[in-house]
Design a protein around this motif. Sequence first.
Motif, short mmCIF file in Angstrom:
data_model
loop_
_atom_site.label_atom_id
_atom_site.label_comp_id
_atom_site.label_asym_id
_atom_site.label_seq_id
_atom_site.Cartn_x
_atom_site.Cartn_y
_atom_site.Cartn_z
N MET A 314 -10.03 -81.64 -9.21
CA MET A 314 -9.52 -80.74 -10.17
C MET A 314 -10.04 -79.29 -10.25
SD MET A 314 -8.40 -83.57 -13.33
CE MET A 314 -7.99 -82.26 -14.40
N ILE A 315 -11.41 -79.46 -10.12
CA ILE A 315 -12.33 -78.39 -10.19
C ILE A 315 -12.28 -77.40 -9.04
CG2 ILE A 315 -14.86 -77.66 -10.42
CD1 ILE A 315 -15.38 -79.90 -12.17
N ARG A 316 -12.10 -78.10 -7.64
CA ARG A 316 -11.81 -77.21 -6.68
C ARG A 316 -10.56 -76.65 -6.53
NH1 ARG A 316 -14.57 -82.20 -4.15
NH2 ARG A 316 -12.47 -83.13 -3.98
N SER A 317 -9.58 -77.04 -7.21
CA SER A 317 -8.26 -76.53 -7.23
C SER A 317 -8.25 -75.22 -8.21
CB SER A 317 -7.12 -77.40 -7.57
OG SER A 317 -7.21 -77.82 -8.97
N VAL A 318 -9.10 -75.13 -8.96
CA VAL A 318 -9.21 -73.92 -10.07
C VAL A 318 -9.28 -72.81 -9.30
CG1 VAL A 318 -10.03 -72.76 -12.02
CG2 VAL A 318 -9.85 -75.46 -12.00
N GLY A 319 -8.48 -71.78 -9.52
CA GLY A 319 -8.43 -70.44 -8.73
C GLY A 319 -7.79 -70.47 -7.47
N ASP A 320 -7.40 -71.64 -6.87
CA ASP A 320 -6.71 -71.57 -5.57
C ASP A 320 -5.29 -71.41 -5.75
OD1 ASP A 320 -6.11 -71.96 -2.92
OD2 ASP A 320 -6.62 -74.15 -2.95
N VAL A 321 -4.68 -70.23 -6.11
CA VAL A 321 -3.44 -70.19 -6.23
C VAL A 321 -2.50 -70.44 -5.17
CG1 VAL A 321 -1.65 -68.41 -6.96
CG2 VAL A 321 -3.65 -68.30 -8.00
N PRO A 380 2.60 -70.46 -19.83
CA PRO A 380 2.17 -71.51 -18.86
C PRO A 380 1.76 -70.85 -17.44
CG PRO A 380 4.62 -72.13 -20.08
CD PRO A 380 3.93 -70.66 -20.43
N LEU A 381 2.15 -69.54 -17.46
CA LEU A 381 1.80 -68.87 -16.04
C LEU A 381 0.26 -69.02 -15.53
CD1 LEU A 381 3.88 -65.70 -16.22
CD2 LEU A 381 4.19 -67.26 -14.58
N PRO A 382 -0.51 -69.03 -16.66
CA PRO A 382 -2.12 -69.20 -16.01
C PRO A 382 -2.10 -70.59 -15.50
CG PRO A 382 -2.04 -68.19 -18.00
CD PRO A 382 -0.70 -68.49 -17.86
N MET A 383 -1.28 -71.63 -15.58
CA MET A 383 -1.50 -73.10 -15.27
C MET A 383 -1.45 -73.06 -13.77
SD MET A 383 -2.36 -74.82 -17.74
CE MET A 383 -2.19 -76.50 -17.60
N VAL A 385 -2.94 -71.14 -11.78
CA VAL A 385 -4.41 -70.96 -11.30
C VAL A 385 -5.16 -72.18 -11.55
CG1 VAL A 385 -6.37 -69.40 -11.63
CG2 VAL A 385 -4.09 -68.63 -11.85
N ALA A 386 -4.85 -73.05 -12.49
CA ALA A 386 -5.67 -74.11 -12.90
C ALA A 386 -5.64 -75.29 -11.99
CB ALA A 386 -5.44 -74.40 -14.27
N ILE A 394 4.26 -75.31 -9.68
CA ILE A 394 4.97 -74.00 -9.95
C ILE A 394 6.44 -74.72 -10.46
CG2 ILE A 394 6.06 -74.58 -7.52
CD1 ILE A 394 5.67 -71.06 -9.24
N PHE A 395 6.87 -75.62 -10.13
CA PHE A 395 8.05 -76.35 -10.67
C PHE A 395 8.22 -76.82 -12.15
CE2 PHE A 395 8.28 -77.77 -6.11
CZ PHE A 395 9.16 -76.95 -5.86
N ARG A 396 6.85 -77.21 -12.64
CA ARG A 396 6.60 -77.63 -13.98
C ARG A 396 6.24 -76.19 -14.70
NH1 ARG A 396 5.56 -83.06 -14.40
NH2 ARG A 396 6.30 -83.87 -12.35
N VAL A 397 5.62 -75.28 -14.30
CA VAL A 397 5.58 -74.01 -15.02
C VAL A 397 6.94 -73.24 -15.27
CG1 VAL A 397 4.88 -71.52 -14.85
CG2 VAL A 397 3.36 -73.46 -14.27
#
Length: 604
Positions: A314-321, A380-383, A385-386, A394-397
């Motif tokens: 989860m930490i590695r995926s933060v910022g990896d748009v 929800p858009l910033p999620m 990035v998270a 993208i589908f959940r957002v």
Amino acid sequence: MTDLSDLPPLWPGRRGLAAARPAVPLLAALALWGYAVRHTDVSRLDDFGLVTALHPAFWAGLVVLTAGFGFTVRGPRRAGGWPAAYVLGLLVMERATQAVLYPTPLYAWAWKHDGVVDHLLTAGGLQTADQVGDMAVYDQWPGFFAAQAALVRLLGVESTAMYMAWWPLVSSLMLLLPLLLIYRTFTEDPRLIWTAVWLFYVANWVGQDYFSPQSVAFALHLGVLAVVLRRYGRSHGGRARQGQAVWTVVLSVLVVAMVVSHQLTPGMLAVSLLALCLLRRSRDWVPAVTTVVIFLAWCLTAALPFLSAAMPDMIRSVGDVGGNVATGYGTTPTGTGAVATSWAARLLSGTVMLLAVAGVWRQRVLRHRAMPLLLVAAAPLPMIVASSYGSEMIFRVLMFMLPGAAFFAAAALLPPVRTLAAEAGTDARAAAPAGTGGRGGVAFWGPLVALLALTLAFVPSYSGKDRINYFPPGEVALVQRLFDEAPAGSLVVAANRNYPLAHQSYGTVGHYWFLDDDRRHVDEILRSPAATLARDMAGVERPGRAYLLLTQGQRADSEMNGQLTGDQLDRIQESVAASPRFREVAENGAGVVYELRTEGGAAR
């Protein structure tokens, strides 16, 4: 207390032929739908799914229904409850068609959740990762599954498969009241309210309405927003303060039910509530703090084992748009049908979002009055990035943005609207009466054509992949037989997870899907199928056995999502069938089961 007296009435109050006139297109549409479902054959679906299988009467019915709704909601006289009746008709045509047409429930994920409920009933309690491996995540968010287990006992049915085909309709109906309450917070114009509801349902193609914790959690999410926007978003006078403790209790109950059922939804809700507070669109921090505290309490107790294991990823995926929105190997639409339906869904969502932007720009009254709803849509858009959330973020957002986006998109399709009666003096110069707009010219026909196009686009977006999602009775029977006969400690190997009952008996039977491996191992299987699979399946101790399951659903998913072609899957099956290491133990028109032969008490 919130009452429903200020909502548009559900049924017409006037009498006579004029009052009943809106019933004509509604009944005609439902009659066409009934005729269509009786004359639609789903036994041989192509890559366009239900789109090409549907009888033409279905499409005619959808056109009549949409036109009738457009004329009714934009009529010069008060429409009464007819828009609500049309929305209910839309839900029947959208969400009940598959339940009527298909003899078995759709979606591998729905069948997976059926397996979780069955495991909960048979295990008699929650289990840890040491006992059930990765499936322990469902025991750490058990709210939905525990409720379904209780419902199975209460109804006296064999399993949730007895009713889960109807869950899309049920879960969609659960959203109706919260949507009405939210929209009624910002406008009393029935045209805007019902057009927004219509757009929400036709644009909600993401498919999270199936038998899942997300379907219930999303309804709870909207319920909390309705309470917050109606009870906490108003001025803090003496009357507004009355009963606030009661509403805090109601809100807490909804949040607890959500938190114990789903991982993502409480985070989405917390982001939305914090956005309202930080941008001063709500001065009461109680809902946001309550949500965050309850969510953190659950994460640090019951859900801690899962989060501890998942936290590094989860930490590695933060910022990896780029990584968070990428679908990765094996999920690229392949073939004309898959590509066309994928683009239909993208165009549907993109059009609604563009209409929402146009509505914000065009309806000046709403830019101020409905600003909280605009924030809820954007929160929800910033999620993205998270987290990637399993390549589904993208589908959940899109889904969480949709309630607000549909409201402003509806505003783009309507003449100037009014907000609330209390602000009538302020709005008078900017808004026309609810009955204006007429039925002639571009101002009426343009929006009606747009509404019709969006409504028709829902069908390929939502049902265009039914070749993947539908499992015929033969496939269900074959897989059920396998798990009925597999001894404890057995291993079931398949190409992918797309088959019914894919997680059945996961407490005692292991599962392995070779297309989940990296590409190098998949290529090794293609070079030498029988030998490689036999090696992968070796080591299962008696009395357990190792089985290879190949079914129609796996083939459809592999072909349409760019995993393996039909010829490649045929070569794998032919190699296994010709190998002395395997023997066929079950077969029908929907699939085949092979068992790895044993020697000296162990699988080889």
